[in-house]
Design a protein around this motif. Structure first.
Motif, mmCIF file in Angstrom:
data_model
loop_
_atom_site.group_PDB
_atom_site.id
_atom_site.type_symbol
_atom_site.label_atom_id
_atom_site.label_comp_id
_atom_site.label_asym_id
_atom_site.label_seq_id
_atom_site.Cartn_x
_atom_site.Cartn_y
_atom_site.Cartn_z
ATOM 1 N N VAL A 237 35.234 4.896 58.069
ATOM 2 C CA VAL A 237 35.938 3.753 58.654
ATOM 3 C C VAL A 237 34.915 2.673 58.993
ATOM 4 C CG1 VAL A 237 37.293 2.952 60.621
ATOM 5 C CG2 VAL A 237 37.823 5.152 59.573
ATOM 6 N N THR A 238 35.233 1.443 58.651
ATOM 7 C CA THR A 238 34.357 0.308 58.970
ATOM 8 C C THR A 238 35.101 -0.685 59.854
ATOM 9 O OG1 THR A 238 33.135 0.537 56.886
ATOM 10 C CG2 THR A 238 33.000 -1.585 58.022
ATOM 11 N N TYR A 239 34.492 -1.016 60.983
ATOM 12 C CA TYR A 239 35.056 -2.017 61.882
ATOM 13 C C TYR A 239 34.146 -3.241 61.897
ATOM 14 C CZ TYR A 239 38.049 1.642 63.862
ATOM 15 O OH TYR A 239 38.976 2.641 64.031
ATOM 16 N N PRO A 240 34.699 -4.449 61.855
ATOM 17 C CA PRO A 240 33.855 -5.649 61.999
ATOM 18 C C PRO A 240 33.279 -5.737 63.402
ATOM 19 C CG PRO A 240 36.188 -6.248 61.993
ATOM 20 C CD PRO A 240 36.115 -4.782 61.678
ATOM 21 N N SER A 241 32.070 -6.243 63.519
ATOM 22 C CA SER A 241 31.437 -6.341 64.843
ATOM 23 C C SER A 241 30.456 -7.506 64.861
ATOM 24 C CB SER A 241 30.728 -5.035 65.212
ATOM 25 O OG SER A 241 29.769 -4.699 64.224
ATOM 26 N N SER A 242 30.967 -8.687 64.612
ATOM 27 C CA SER A 242 30.138 -9.893 64.667
ATOM 28 C C SER A 242 30.260 -10.487 66.066
ATOM 29 C CB SER A 242 30.603 -10.904 63.603
ATOM 30 O OG SER A 242 29.818 -12.063 63.654
ATOM 31 N N PHE A 243 29.283 -10.219 66.895
ATOM 32 C CA PHE A 243 29.351 -10.635 68.299
ATOM 33 C C PHE A 243 28.027 -11.236 68.728
ATOM 34 C CE2 PHE A 243 27.964 -6.261 68.040
ATOM 35 C CZ PHE A 243 26.845 -6.223 68.853
ATOM 36 N N MET A 244 28.065 -11.961 69.829
ATOM 37 C CA MET A 244 26.842 -12.420 70.480
ATOM 38 C C MET A 244 26.447 -11.392 71.522
ATOM 39 S SD MET A 244 27.042 -16.499 71.273
ATOM 40 C CE MET A 244 25.602 -16.331 72.344
ATOM 41 N N LEU A 245 25.227 -10.913 71.441
ATOM 42 C CA LEU A 245 24.717 -9.985 72.442
ATOM 43 C C LEU A 245 24.065 -10.774 73.569
ATOM 44 C CD1 LEU A 245 23.977 -7.154 73.499
ATOM 45 C CD2 LEU A 245 21.894 -7.301 72.119
ATOM 46 N N VAL A 246 24.558 -10.570 74.783
ATOM 47 C CA VAL A 246 23.945 -11.158 75.974
ATOM 48 C C VAL A 246 23.526 -10.001 76.865
ATOM 49 C CG1 VAL A 246 24.238 -12.666 77.967
ATOM 50 C CG2 VAL A 246 25.407 -13.204 75.826
ATOM 51 N N ALA A 247 22.231 -9.899 77.125
ATOM 52 C CA ALA A 247 21.714 -8.807 77.948
ATOM 53 C C ALA A 247 21.012 -9.386 79.167
ATOM 54 C CB ALA A 247 20.745 -7.946 77.146
#
Length: 508
Positions: free
Chosen positions: A334-344
């Motif tokens: 299974v492939t899920y899209p995960s284009s996000f901005m990482l803020v740490a």
């Protein structure tokens, strides 16, 4: 009598139509085949009670139910209504025509009322593509499914509504998309006008939003790291229709939508530092999306980054690079899209303060251990490092209004439009943070003065090799905010400030 009713199964963010074949024969028995899980196997008890409480009966015959394709695993209680209608039609308790033109899904309570299901939006999209005329589902899910044009969506409260409609004893009107399902940004409780001082940090957040850059905020407790991070989604550009549909599909599959249509606001996910790698990346025996997929087209905020387990942080590396997460199982992937901005965010030391702030920051070994929890490859994927210092009293008590999120968003949106035009011929790149080495060489060509400045800074500040590409990408975004076609020395100079963790001696 053999009857075929249609349902649907969701794998990843895509749906597959399931044919539920119900056959009545002489004898007694209830046989359910086609790789159903325990929730489906238990459906006979829910169905029997729901039928009895609505004036029907579970026939005392040999009932064989096949869920085709039989080699595809089916999960969940959403097939209750599909199987119940198949039994009623096959046993002759209701007379129905054209039921094969509809997808029917819903979980039955014992009194015949319907409970919400997962994945209504991808099911509706697939049903439309396969030419089904309508989709019957629980009322709680109708708003999300009604987004899809070209298919009638009927929200139901109970089993009796559907049986009366199929027997033409009543009529149902298709549900329409909610009037609020537009892409105009809703009001937010978090606005940059509430932030006192921190002008340099606001500028840094604006640059991160304009280029889609990952960012880490380093500062002592109470300096405003979390407050700033929560306001970042408010300055991101409005989602396009495609982005909104993608995001809504993921939340639909995860069962997080209730009486909600199209998601208009970019998601902001803030998992606790005790989260497991499965909760972050997704998974399980029947994979579900995790936090990084729920943050698709939005922001993933990891507060106190070094407090996360190292193995949990390492699962971020592949999604940050590929903009998708792949979960492999023995029988399927299974492939899920995960284009996000990482803020740490993180404290500058185990003691919580900068080493030169007059507080105990910890020994050199403790600093090395603290920073060692974050791997180099993960830091390599974070473009901007910025130090956040506490706000002085004079600025904290000032009454002058600060710039609002809407004003900042206008500049960010203008910069994103420049980038969309720049990358119009590239399918996988939409903003500066997504550029690879080839695109950096093509679109981030500094002049001689800028190159000389960058060389001097890297030598004097001890910047690592990984900082070179990051500085060029960030300086390209700064130039876009200035509406400049060329990267100038001042753009390079500002970008150099945002590589705190790459400076030699910072960790000592």
């Amino acid at each position: 009598m053999l009857t075929t009713v249609f349902g649907s199964a969701v794998f990843g963010v895509e749906a597959t139509t399931i044919s539920v074949e119900v056959h009545m024969d002489n004898g007694i028995g209830y046989h359910l085949v086609g790789l159903p899980d325990n929730a489906i196997k238990e459906s006979s008890f829910r169905i029997a009670a729901a039928l009895k409480n609505n004036g029907f009966t579970l026939p005392g015959k040999k009932i064989t139910i096949n869920m085709a394709p039989a080699d595809l695993r089916k999960e969940g209680s959403a097939y209750d209504l599909t199987i119940a209608i198949g039994i009623l039609i096959s046993s002759g308790q209701i007379k129905a025509e054209h039921f094969g033109d509809f997808i029917i899904m819903g979980e039955l309570s014992l009194d015949g009322s319907l409970q919400p299901i997962r994945g209504a939006l991808p099911i509706a999209i697939q049903a439309r593509e396969e030419g089904f005329k309508g989709f019957f589902l629980p009322k709680q899910n109708s708003a999300e499914a009604a987004i899809v044009e070209g298919i009638d969506v009927y929200g139901l409260s109970n089993l009796r509504e559907l049986t009366d409609f199929l027997e033409k004893r009543n009529s149902l009107s298709p549900d329409l998309p909610a009037e609020s399902d537009t892409l105009n940004l809703p009001d937010s409780d978090f606005d940059f006008s509430d932030v006192k001082g921190q002008e340099s940090i606001k500028r840094c957040m604006e640059i991160a939003a304009a280029g889609g850059h990952n960012i880490i905020l380093i500062g002592p407790p109470g300096s405003g790291k979390t407050m700033l991070a929560k306001r970042l989604p408010g300055i991101l550009p409005p989602m396009s229709l495609h982005e909104a549909l993608e995001t809504t599909k993921i939340h639909s599959v995860a069962g997080k939508l209730k009486d909600v249509g199209l998601m208009r606001q970019r998601p902001f996910r803030n998992p606790h530092h005790s989260a497991s790698s499965v909760s972050l990346a997704g998974g399980g025996s029947f994979p579900q999306p995790g936090e990084i997929s729920m943050a698709h087209n939005g922001v993933l905020f990891l507060d106190e980054l070094p407090e996360f387990r190292r193995d949990v942080l390492e699962v971020l590396r592949q999604p940050l690079e590929d903009r998708e997460v792949t979960i492999a199982r023995a029988r399927f992937t299974v492939t899920y899209p995960s284009s996000f901005m990482l803020v740490a965010s993180m404290n500058p030391s185990p003691g919580g303060f900068f080493p030169d702030a007059g507080y105990s920051a910890g020994s050199s070994n403790e600093m090395q251990r603290y920073m060692g929890k974050i791997s180099g490859p993960l830091l390599d994927r974070i473009d901007i490092h910025i130090e956040v210092t506490p706000v002085p009293f004079e600025k904290l008590s000032a009454t002058a209004p600060s710039e609002s999120s809407s004003d900042i968003r206008k500049r960010v949106t203008a910069a994103r439009e420049i980038q969309q035009h720049r990358f119009r011929d590239l399918d996988s790149i939409h903003y500066n943070a997504q550029m690879g080495s080839r695109q950096i060489r093509q679109f981030c060509k500094p002049d001689e003065a800028s190159l000389s400045l960058l060389k001097t800074a890297m030598e004097r500040l001890g910047l690592s090799a990984r900082a070179y590409d990051r500085i060029l990408k960030v300086s390209r975004t700064i130039a876009d905010l200035d509406k400049s076609d060329e990267i100038k020395p001042e753009h390079i100079a500002e970008a150099i400030q945002y590589r705190s963790l790459d400076r030699e001696g910072w960790r000592a």
